[in-house]
Design a protein around this motif. Structure first.
Motif: not given
Length: 607
Positions: A525-549
């Motif tokens: 199990y993986r916990n992505p944590g709460p929404l962030q504007f700054e810090g490690p999770g601030g710039e994350t995007k949908p995984i399905s978007l990032c793996v596609e070209d």
């Protein structure tokens, strides 16, 4: 009719928490092509529908707005002789309306549109319609100002303007919308919504063009289900937020399951005929199982097949002394199960004829009546898929336990529906940026004088300064649904922007399948944590978007560059060998593309 006195709280400044105040101060970046006060637009080739078999139906239904060119907005340093440069920006009046389900990030579309309008001419006006399309028809308006927007920037919900059960479909509705636009002297009407709303926007644009109404219609892809997805639209505003919020809730449930070690959780997520939210949440939170509607439909699974699949998984886990787990289920799974969907259709038909719930069973066809009576009583009034599956799995596991084919403990199930908790969530940083940029693009579309277009951004998985902004005719995103009976599929219904299903040959699904066995057995199990504007999770995007070209627009431009290069090399006077090589290569490519573009090869979805 101009602005009206409001009998609600629309547009009223709100009291914000410290977190909301901090969010309101964040100002999204703009890609270079949207900076400054000059609009530079490059027009591509005429855009055609990917639905080859239905193209003539679409072009016939939309003679004024089909076959328009793609538009690319360029940075000021771009040197393209064919680009149109717009430096004069007269006063404009633009209307904006929320249409359809609320989706996190919608407010930032209005903010971006307002900023773009005012940056190019401070005297221009942005007018919001109150209460969705009903407010449009009734001409209930609110003048959008920076003061009005101040407590809605980067905030969730649609409460700045509100919405209703929105549609612009009937002749009366279309005429009411046109009357409102003409009365208010609107240069453009921006419709914020999903597949249905943008289909309505395309029809409105066509009707306006035919009636010589000067108002241009622009669509914006905003829907939490993520099902407005095609070669021009990589993802929609709201999808990232919904998936992140749900993934955190799911991961909390996973942690609880791992701690208690005695419960199976069945979690239902939003997503009607498309399971994009369930797929993305599975990639983010790593539950033990996810049932996708597209898998069920492709394999023609029955409710009993799905039940057995889950029971077999429960039994396999029990053999490793694991008596807990988490199963994700999309909201629209029922529509993917043939017998349940057919039952629902019969029930809806009887409801329309006035048959009461108590008398439904006696009016159903024999097979439907048998299935209806098989369903648990609480399910008959409203099919809550997670509860139905939990009960069927529990019954089957108890049966296996009794027959000694299952050596585990008693099966315990807990059900959750995470459908609506996330709709009003504070939007993610990605959705804030994406929505704000789309708002700016809407003004560029208006400045270019385009009608019936959707604002688009590609290369979204890259940083904002590398985003490519443009516009595509909504008609080029349309398909015509067909029956597959007999050798020749007959056209039915009107052309529409239809929901895109999860691509079972796509990279996101492939990633899920690669990890499905470890998800099932290893409790990673993986916990992505709460929404962030700054810090490690601030710039994350949908995984399905990032793996596609999916930089479709970029590839179109790349192809045009190759063709131009060929034309520059193969000119009168070039050597025989160069000409021979070019002819051979182009003949081969043309033959292959002709075959791939034929209706028989296209493999368009049928119903």
């Amino acid at each position: 009719m101009g602005s009206v006195a409001m009998d609600s709280d629309y547009g009223v400044p709100r009291e914000l928490s410290a977190l909301q105040k901090a969010r309101a101060l964040y100002r999204p970046d703009l890609p270079p092509c949207l900076q400054g006060t000059t609009v530079r637009v490059e027009y591509g080739d005429a855009a055609i529908a990917a639905d080859v078999a239905g193209a003539h139906v679409i072009s016939h239904a939309f003679p004024h707005t089909y076959g328009q060119p793609l538009a690319h907005f360029l940075r000021k340093t771009s040197v393209l002789p064919d680009a149109t440069i717009i430096t004069e920006h007269p006063v404009v009046r633009v209307g904006v309306v929320f249409s359809g389900r609320q989706s996190p990030g919608g407010h930032n579309v209005i903010w971006g549109l307002h900023d773009a309008i005012k940056a190019h001419n401070p005297n221009s006006k942005l007018i919001g319609f109150l209460g969705g399309t009903d407010g449009l028809f009734a001409q209930k308006t609110l003048d959008i100002s920076d003061e009005v927007l101040s407590s809605y920037k980067n905030q969730g919900g649609y409460d700045l303007l509100g919405r209703t059960r929105d549609q612009i479909r009937t002749t009366e509705q279309v005429n009411a919308a046109m009357t409102a636009c003409q009365t208010l002297k609107l240069d453009a009407l921006v419709i914020i919504g999903g597949v249905t709303s943008n289909t309505d926007a395309a029809q409105l644009a066509e009707t306006f063009a035919e009636s010589k109404c000067s108002t241009k219609v622009v669509g914006v892809p905003v829907t939490l289900n993520g099902d407005l997805k095609n070669q021009f639209v990589e993802t929609t505003v709201g999808f990232d937020t919904i998936c992140k919020v749900n993934s955190q809730l799911i991961s909390n449930v996973c942690t609880d399951a791992l701690s208690a070690e005695k419960y199976y959780y069945f979690v239902r997520l939003m997503g009607r005929k498309a399971s994009h939210v369930a797929l993305e949440c599975a990639l983010q939170s790593h539950p033990n199982m996810v049932i996708l509607g597209e898998e069920v439909a492709a394999s023609k699974l029955t409710i009993f097949d799905i039940t057995k699949q889950i029971c077999d998984a429960v039994q396999a886990r029990a053999e490793k002394d694991k008596y807990h787990g988490v199963v994700l289920i999309p909201e629209g799974l029922v529509e993917s199960i043939p017998e349940l969907y057919a039952l629902l259709q019969e029930i809806h038909g009887l409801h329309d004829k006035g048959v009461s719930v108590e008398n439904i069973s006696s009016h159903l066809s024999p097979w439907a009546s048998a299935l209806f009576e098989f369903l648990p009583p609480f399910i008959r009034k409203q099919i809550e898929t997670e509860k139905l599956l939990a009960q069927l799995v529990e019954a089957e596991m108890n049966k296996r336990l009794k027959e000694s084919t299952y050596k585990g403990k008693k099966f315990n199930a807990i059900c959750h529906f995470f459908g609506y908790q996330a709709r009003g969530a504070l939007p993610s940083k990605f959705d804030c940026d994406y929505a704000y940029v789309l708002g700016h693009i809407c003004y560029h579309i208006l400045a270019a004088g385009l009608n019936g277009y959707m604002a688009t951004v590609t290369n979204l998985k890259s940083p904002v300064n590398k985003w490519k902004c443009g516009a595509a005719p909504i008609t080029s995103m349309m398909t015509v649904k067909r029956w597959s009976r007999g050798p020749a599929a007959s056209q039915i219904g009107k052309p529409a922007v239809h929901m895109a299903s999860v691509d079972l040959k796509g990279k996101p699904y492939e990633l899920l399948r690669q990890n499905s066995s470890s998800f099932l057995m290893e409790d990673i199990y993986r916990n992505p944590g709460p929404l962030q504007f700054e810090g490690p999770g601030g710039e994350t995007k949908p995984i399905s978007l990032c793996v596609e070209d999916r930089d479709y627009m970029g590839r179109i431009k790349q192809l045009q560059e190759y063709l131009e290069k060929v034309k520059s090399i193969v000119k009168p006077g070039c050597s025989q060998d160069v000409l021979k090589a070019a002819l051979s290569a182009m003949a081969s490519v043309t033959e292959m593309l002709t075959i791939m573009s034929s209706p028989s090869f296209s493999g368009q979805a049928t119903i």
